[in-house]
Design a protein around this motif. Structure first.
Motif, PDB file in Angstrom:
ATOM      1  N   VAL A 150       0.907  -1.311   0.021  1.00 19.95           N
ATOM      2  CA  VAL A 150      -0.072  -0.069   0.211  1.00 19.95           C
ATOM      3  C   VAL A 150       0.772   1.321   0.026  1.00 19.95           C
ATOM      4  O   VAL A 150       0.691   2.132  -0.782  1.00 19.95           O
ATOM      5  CB  VAL A 150      -0.954  -0.136   1.172  1.00 19.95           C
ATOM      6  CG1 VAL A 150      -1.747   1.332   1.349  1.00 19.95           C
ATOM      7  CG2 VAL A 150      -1.879  -1.079   1.158  1.00 19.95           C
ATOM      8  N   ILE A 151       1.847   1.160   0.750  1.00 13.72           N
ATOM      9  CA  ILE A 151       3.037   2.403   1.069  1.00 13.72           C
ATOM     10  C   ILE A 151       3.386   2.582  -0.637  1.00 13.72           C
ATOM     11  O   ILE A 151       3.703   3.992  -0.916  1.00 13.72           O
ATOM     12  CB  ILE A 151       4.095   2.327   1.954  1.00 13.72           C
ATOM     13  CG1 ILE A 151       3.447   2.073   3.234  1.00 13.72           C
ATOM     14  CG2 ILE A 151       5.012   3.215   1.755  1.00 13.72           C
ATOM     15  CD1 ILE A 151       4.478   1.634   4.175  1.00 13.72           C
ATOM     16  N   SER A 152       3.785   1.645  -1.304  1.00 11.96           N
ATOM     17  CA  SER A 152       4.435   1.731  -2.624  1.00 11.96           C
ATOM     18  C   SER A 152       3.316   2.128  -3.560  1.00 11.96           C
ATOM     19  O   SER A 152       3.691   2.900  -4.512  1.00 11.96           O
ATOM     20  CB  SER A 152       5.205   0.524  -3.076  1.00 11.96           C
ATOM     21  OG  SER A 152       4.027  -0.703  -3.241  1.00 11.96           O
ATOM     22  N   ALA A 153       2.146   1.740  -3.302  1.00 20.42           N
ATOM     23  CA  ALA A 153       1.295   2.085  -4.315  1.00 20.42           C
ATOM     24  C   ALA A 153       0.491   3.183  -4.362  1.00 20.42           C
ATOM     25  O   ALA A 153       0.058   4.228  -5.384  1.00 20.42           O
ATOM     26  CB  ALA A 153      -0.158   1.004  -3.871  1.00 20.42           C
ATOM     27  N   ILE A 154       0.643   4.043  -3.175  1.00 19.01           N
ATOM     28  CA  ILE A 154       0.104   5.287  -2.807  1.00 19.01           C
ATOM     29  C   ILE A 154       1.470   6.159  -2.157  1.00 19.01           C
ATOM     30  O   ILE A 154       1.471   6.151  -0.940  1.00 19.01           O
ATOM     31  CB  ILE A 154      -1.100   5.587  -2.066  1.00 19.01           C
ATOM     32  CG1 ILE A 154      -2.115   4.276  -2.234  1.00 19.01           C
ATOM     33  CG2 ILE A 154      -1.537   6.770  -1.777  1.00 19.01           C
ATOM     34  CD1 ILE A 154      -3.184   4.391  -1.502  1.00 19.01           C
ATOM     35  N   PRO A 155       2.225   6.785  -3.023  1.00 18.53           N
ATOM     36  CA  PRO A 155       3.409   7.181  -2.572  1.00 18.53           C
ATOM     37  C   PRO A 155       3.308   8.361  -1.782  1.00 18.53           C
ATOM     38  O   PRO A 155       4.160   8.916  -0.766  1.00 18.53           O
ATOM     39  CB  PRO A 155       4.021   7.884  -4.166  1.00 18.53           C
ATOM     40  CG  PRO A 155       3.442   6.959  -4.870  1.00 18.53           C
ATOM     41  CD  PRO A 155       2.223   6.792  -4.504  1.00 18.53           C
ATOM     42  N   ASN A 156       1.916   9.241  -1.699  1.00 19.72           N
ATOM     43  CA  ASN A 156       2.017  10.332  -0.909  1.00 19.72           C
ATOM     44  C   ASN A 156       1.306  10.032   0.537  1.00 19.72           C
ATOM     45  O   ASN A 156       1.220  11.144   1.345  1.00 19.72           O
ATOM     46  CB  ASN A 156       0.968  11.445  -1.470  1.00 19.72           C
ATOM     47  CG  ASN A 156       1.426  12.075  -2.733  1.00 19.72           C
ATOM     48  OD1 ASN A 156       2.688  12.068  -3.022  1.00 19.72           O
ATOM     49  ND2 ASN A 156       0.440  12.339  -3.744  1.00 19.72           N
ATOM     50  N   LEU A 157       1.044   8.918   0.936  1.00 23.80           N
ATOM     51  CA  LEU A 157       0.700   8.420   2.122  1.00 23.80           C
ATOM     52  C   LEU A 157       1.636   8.879   3.235  1.00 23.80           C
ATOM     53  O   LEU A 157       2.671   8.594   3.038  1.00 23.80           O
ATOM     54  CB  LEU A 157       0.454   6.980   2.302  1.00 23.80           C
ATOM     55  CG  LEU A 157      -0.761   6.460   1.623  1.00 23.80           C
ATOM     56  CD1 LEU A 157      -1.081   5.024   2.006  1.00 23.80           C
ATOM     57  CD2 LEU A 157      -2.104   7.238   2.418  1.00 23.80           C
ATOM     58  N   VAL A 158       1.270   9.378   4.271  1.00 22.90           N
ATOM     59  CA  VAL A 158       1.703   9.750   5.591  1.00 22.90           C
ATOM     60  C   VAL A 158       1.492   8.893   6.788  1.00 22.90           C
ATOM     61  O   VAL A 158       2.243   8.587   7.668  1.00 22.90           O
ATOM     62  CB  VAL A 158       1.850  11.116   5.892  1.00 22.90           C
ATOM     63  CG1 VAL A 158       2.597  11.883   4.853  1.00 22.90           C
ATOM     64  CG2 VAL A 158       0.700  11.598   6.295  1.00 22.90           C
ATOM     65  N   HIS A 159       0.485   8.287   6.470  1.00 21.38           N
ATOM     66  CA  HIS A 159      -0.287   7.572   7.910  1.00 21.38           C
ATOM     67  C   HIS A 159      -1.183   6.392   7.067  1.00 21.38           C
ATOM     68  O   HIS A 159      -2.079   6.598   6.266  1.00 21.38           O
ATOM     69  CB  HIS A 159      -1.060   8.527   8.718  1.00 21.38           C
ATOM     70  CG  HIS A 159      -1.237   7.938   9.897  1.00 21.38           C
ATOM     71  ND1 HIS A 159      -2.101   6.761  10.361  1.00 21.38           N
ATOM     72  CD2 HIS A 159      -0.688   8.250  11.192  1.00 21.38           C
ATOM     73  CE1 HIS A 159      -2.037   6.660  11.674  1.00 21.38           C
ATOM     74  NE2 HIS A 159      -1.144   7.516  12.183  1.00 21.38           N
ATOM     75  N   ILE A 165       3.682   6.298   8.736  1.00 15.54           N
ATOM     76  CA  ILE A 165       4.627   5.477   7.643  1.00 15.54           C
ATOM     77  C   ILE A 165       6.131   6.287   8.038  1.00 15.54           C
ATOM     78  O   ILE A 165       6.372   7.434   8.008  1.00 15.54           O
ATOM     79  CB  ILE A 165       4.376   5.878   6.263  1.00 15.54           C
ATOM     80  CG1 ILE A 165       3.005   5.268   6.037  1.00 15.54           C
ATOM     81  CG2 ILE A 165       5.398   5.195   5.401  1.00 15.54           C
ATOM     82  CD1 ILE A 165       2.375   5.631   4.519  1.00 15.54           C
ATOM     83  N   THR A 166       6.917   5.259   8.200  1.00 10.86           N
ATOM     84  CA  THR A 166       8.357   5.569   8.683  1.00 10.86           C
ATOM     85  C   THR A 166       9.105   5.755   7.392  1.00 10.86           C
ATOM     86  O   THR A 166       8.823   5.155   6.220  1.00 10.86           O
ATOM     87  CB  THR A 166       8.940   4.696   9.556  1.00 10.86           C
ATOM     88  OG1 THR A 166       9.345   3.327   8.831  1.00 10.86           O
ATOM     89  CG2 THR A 166       8.140   4.544  10.841  1.00 10.86           C
ATOM     90  N   ALA A 167      10.282   6.576   7.352  1.00  8.37           N
ATOM     91  CA  ALA A 167      11.313   6.512   6.353  1.00  8.37           C
ATOM     92  C   ALA A 167      11.653   5.179   5.914  1.00  8.37           C
ATOM     93  O   ALA A 167      11.978   4.853   4.799  1.00  8.37           O
ATOM     94  CB  ALA A 167      12.460   7.336   6.488  1.00  8.37           C
ATOM     95  N   ASP A 168      12.172   4.162   6.981  1.00 10.72           N
ATOM     96  CA  ASP A 168      12.506   2.888   6.625  1.00 10.72           C
ATOM     97  C   ASP A 168      11.637   2.156   5.856  1.00 10.72           C
ATOM     98  O   ASP A 168      11.937   1.309   4.684  1.00 10.72           O
ATOM     99  CB  ASP A 168      12.849   2.107   8.065  1.00 10.72           C
ATOM    100  CG  ASP A 168      13.636   0.816   7.477  1.00 10.72           C
ATOM    101  OD1 ASP A 168      14.521   0.625   7.104  1.00 10.72           O
ATOM    102  OD2 ASP A 168      12.879  -0.256   8.140  1.00 10.72           O
ATOM    103  N   GLU A 169      10.171   2.194   6.432  1.00 16.50           N
ATOM    104  CA  GLU A 169       9.087   1.351   5.532  1.00 16.50           C
ATOM    105  C   GLU A 169       9.118   1.808   4.215  1.00 16.50           C
ATOM    106  O   GLU A 169       8.846   1.154   3.077  1.00 16.50           O
ATOM    107  CB  GLU A 169       7.645   1.711   6.134  1.00 16.50           C
ATOM    108  CG  GLU A 169       7.621   1.011   7.393  1.00 16.50           C
ATOM    109  CD  GLU A 169       6.255   1.160   8.080  1.00 16.50           C
ATOM    110  OE1 GLU A 169       5.627  -0.053   8.459  1.00 16.50           O
ATOM    111  OE2 GLU A 169       6.014   2.407   8.257  1.00 16.50           O
ATOM    112  N   ARG A 170       9.083   3.260   3.766  1.00 15.64           N
ATOM    113  CA  ARG A 170       9.133   3.823   2.369  1.00 15.64           C
ATOM    114  C   ARG A 170      10.312   3.203   1.770  1.00 15.64           C
ATOM    115  O   ARG A 170      10.130   2.913   0.332  1.00 15.64           O
ATOM    116  CB  ARG A 170       9.107   5.428   2.643  1.00 15.64           C
ATOM    117  CG  ARG A 170       8.472   5.961   1.351  1.00 15.64           C
ATOM    118  CD  ARG A 170       8.359   7.349   1.326  1.00 15.64           C
ATOM    119  NE  ARG A 170       7.518   8.006   2.524  1.00 15.64           N
ATOM    120  CZ  ARG A 170       6.163   7.999   2.616  1.00 15.64           C
ATOM    121  NH1 ARG A 170       5.575   7.573   1.476  1.00 15.64           N
ATOM    122  NH2 ARG A 170       5.447   8.318   3.732  1.00 15.64           N
ATOM    123  N   ALA A 171      11.654   3.229   2.131  1.00 15.78           N
ATOM    124  CA  ALA A 171      12.608   2.625   1.515  1.00 15.78           C
ATOM    125  C   ALA A 171      12.409   1.033   1.208  1.00 15.78           C
ATOM    126  O   ALA A 171      12.761   0.689   0.035  1.00 15.78           O
ATOM    127  CB  ALA A 171      13.898   2.805   2.169  1.00 15.78           C
TER     128      ALA A 171
END
Length: 229
Positions: A150-159, A165-171
């Motif tokens: 989900v984080i990768s599918a919606i790049p603008n998500l913050v929560h 959402i953490t920086a590590d999760e985004r990476a």
């Protein structure tokens, strides 16, 4: 009289009214036993409402949201909204979407949110069949794969759900699902990739219980009845 009744009758009271609430762009139709949104409400409130609560109804069709052109927040918990039958219309200003305890069972359904809700920053899907309930099954790998997808599918998500959402999760999400092509590939082939998640065990062991169970993409804010404040 219910909130909907007050709206349709044009009822106003001394302490707080539909009119006063609509002036600040808030409308609650929670717990109204609605199967669809009345056209009168769409036409009267659609152009001015920014925060809409339709939780705890029987609404499965969200096409009426085309009327709500200024909408920034939608709370639609506990409705029969499903990945098979419900389309997400274009909502260019939507930033917050709560779909807790609905009937979403296909993870690839969130792809529509990426394109139809380009400003989406807060999303909650807890209680849907698509969200692995690691609290009860102990399957950390399924839960992590769901979250990273989900984080990768919606790049603008913050929560997402109950966590920021953490920086590590985004990476990690970028490594696992690097391009839209990967999303389309997974959507068409339903590829299973649990081995990539095992690399995250060390980083997440402080937060989740260990359980080396196979992962897959398709596992099996509460609001009151009053106007939003």
């Amino acid at each position: 009289m219910t909130n909907l009744g007050n709206i349709l009758m044009g009822y106003l009271d001394d302490e707080g009214s539909t009119q006063d609430d609509s002036k600040v762009g808030r409308l609650s139709l929670a717990n109204e036993k609605l199967a669809y949104m009345p056209k009168l409400v769409c036409e009267a409130f659609g152009p001015i409402i920014k925060i809409l609560d339709i939780s705890d109804n029987n609404i499965g069709n969200l096409d009426f949201l085309d009327y709500f052109t200024e909408l920034t927040s939608l709370i639609a918990d506990k409705n029969p909204i499903s990945s098979a039958d419900t389309n997400i219309p274009c909502m260019p200003k939507l930033e917050l979407l709560y779909l807790n305890k609905c009937k979403i069972s296909n993870l690839c359904w969130v792809e529509a949110l990426r394109y139809n809700c380009p400003k989406l920053r807060f999303l909650s899907l807890m209680g849907n069949p698509v969200v692995p309930a690691f609290m009860t099954t102990g399957n950390v790998y399924q839960y992590l794969q769901y979250r990273l997808y989900v984080i990768s599918a919606i790049p603008n998500l913050v929560h997402l759900d109950d966590k920021r959402i953490t920086a590590d999760e985004r990476a990690q999400a970028k490594k696992m699902f690097p391009t839209p092509f990967v999303h389309h590939l997974l959507k068409s082939t339903q590829v299973r990739v649990p081995h990539l998640l095992r690399k995250l065990t060390g980083r997440t062991s402080n937060y989740f219980p260990k359980s080396p169970v196979r992962s897959h993409l398709h596992p099996s804010k509460p609001m009151g009845n009053n106007y939003l404040v």
